[in-house]
Write an enzyme that holds these catalytic residues in place. Structure first.
Site, PDB file in Angstrom:
ATOM      1  N   ASN A  62       0.836  -1.201   0.000  1.00 34.30           N
ATOM      2  CA  ASN A  62       0.000   0.000   0.000  1.00 34.30           C
ATOM      3  C   ASN A  62       0.869   1.248   0.000  1.00 34.30           C
ATOM      4  OD1 ASN A  62      -2.731  -1.314   0.811  1.00 34.30           O
ATOM      5  ND2 ASN A  62      -1.334  -2.010   2.406  1.00 34.30           N
ATOM      6  N   HIS A  69       1.644  14.459  12.438  1.00 31.10           N
ATOM      7  CA  HIS A  69       1.145  14.511  13.816  1.00 31.10           C
ATOM      8  C   HIS A  69      -0.171  13.732  13.936  1.00 31.10           C
ATOM      9  CE1 HIS A  69       4.192  17.528  14.986  1.00 31.10           C
ATOM     10  NE2 HIS A  69       4.121  17.818  13.697  1.00 31.10           N
ATOM     11  N   HIS A  79       8.524  22.176  15.344  1.00 33.86           N
ATOM     12  CA  HIS A  79       7.074  22.136  15.155  1.00 33.86           C
ATOM     13  C   HIS A  79       6.412  23.455  15.564  1.00 33.86           C
ATOM     14  CE1 HIS A  79       2.956  20.852  15.259  1.00 33.86           C
ATOM     15  NE2 HIS A  79       2.885  20.690  16.564  1.00 33.86           N
ATOM     16  N   HIS A 207       3.518  23.602  24.118  1.00 32.26           N
ATOM     17  CA  HIS A 207       4.252  23.722  22.863  1.00 32.26           C
ATOM     18  C   HIS A 207       5.208  24.929  22.921  1.00 32.26           C
ATOM     19  CE1 HIS A 207       1.188  20.974  21.315  1.00 32.26           C
ATOM     20  NE2 HIS A 207       1.950  20.797  20.265  1.00 32.26           N
TER      21      HIS A 207
END
Length: 257
Positions: A62, A69, A79, A207
């Site tokens: 496949n 993410h 990021h 973050h």
């Protein structure tokens, strides 16, 4: 007996157990969904190329379609805008990919309040009981959220006010990134930030601080309840995507029994 020979024997005998902390990847795997006008990641999807047929008589394979993410994944420093000059996911140090792990269990508190936030005081209490956090290691935050991983709706747990998922306070995120000896932080939820973190100061504080300090994040972990508070070793295996901001990862824990 060499150290590696002894380790292999411990794996064979069951003296060291390998615990899989990874969410299986499939089309139903929950993902982070951002409101308009922001771009969203794609869901995981297989595109069949051949399956023992005229497209390939002896083989099945496949193409895969997914975002960096999606599912259990590693966040690299680049990021987030605060870490934009930091390393990409292909540059993660080997000492970060295989490192000691500490587990803090706040699942009882989250069971009472899905918006529960981890505070510095919780980490201080944990250290008073278990000793210092591991130098160069990971902190894994158990919340019981993996039980909601069957559907997108349960996992995101959103209403008209937005998502309601546990996380860390802004001050706790800053402390983990700037004052702790940790290399990374892992969670059971779809992202390292709480559902309400868009309203924190600064927004999405986990973050903001972790990536800005060139720390690493792990999300959508499972089976943290099978790990001890201390003593486990984490093995993180992302794809080494050059320039990538993250990657789906197989995450394992080695636990001495």
């Amino acid at each position: 007996m060499s150290v590696l020979t002894a380790f292999a024997e411990a794996l064979r005998s069951g003296a060291v157990e390998v615990v899989d902390l990874t969410t299986p990847l499939q089309e139903s795997t929950p993902i982070l969904e951002l409101p308009e006008p922001f771009a969203n990641t794609s869901r995981f999807r297989l595109e069949e190329l051949s399956r023992y047929d005229d497209r390939g008589p002896a083989w099945y394979w496949n193409d895969i379609h997914t975002g960096e993410h999606t599912g259990t994944h590693l966040d690299a420093p680049n990021h987030w805008v605060t870490g934009r000059e930091g390393p990409d996911v292909s540059q993660v140090p080997m000492s970060t990919l295989v490192a000691p792990a500490a587990v803090i269990d706040m699942s009882a508190e989250v069971g009472q309040d899905p918006d529960f936030l981890l505070e510095v005081a919780h980490l201080e209490a944990w250290q008073a009981e278990h000793g210092p956090l591991p130098d160069g290691g990971w902190l894994l935050y158990r919340t019981g959220w993996e039980a909601r991983g069957g559907t997108q709706e349960e996992f995101v747990n959103a209403d008209e006010a937005g998502p309601h998922t546990p996380g860390v306070s802004a001050e706790c995120a800053r402390w983990i990134a700037q004052e702790s000896p940790l290399t990374g932080f892992g969670v059971e939820t779809v992202g390292t930030d709480a559902g309400a973190a868009g309203g924190f100061d600064p927004p999405f504080s986990c973050h903001h601080y972790l990536m800005g300090a060139h720390r690493w994040g792990l999300t959508s972990l499972r089976n943290l309840g099978r790990l001890p508070a201390t003593g486990a070793v984490l093995v993180v295996s992302p794809l080494p995507i050059v320039g990538g901001s993250g990657s789906p990862a197989r995450v394992l824990a080695l636990v001495e029994r």
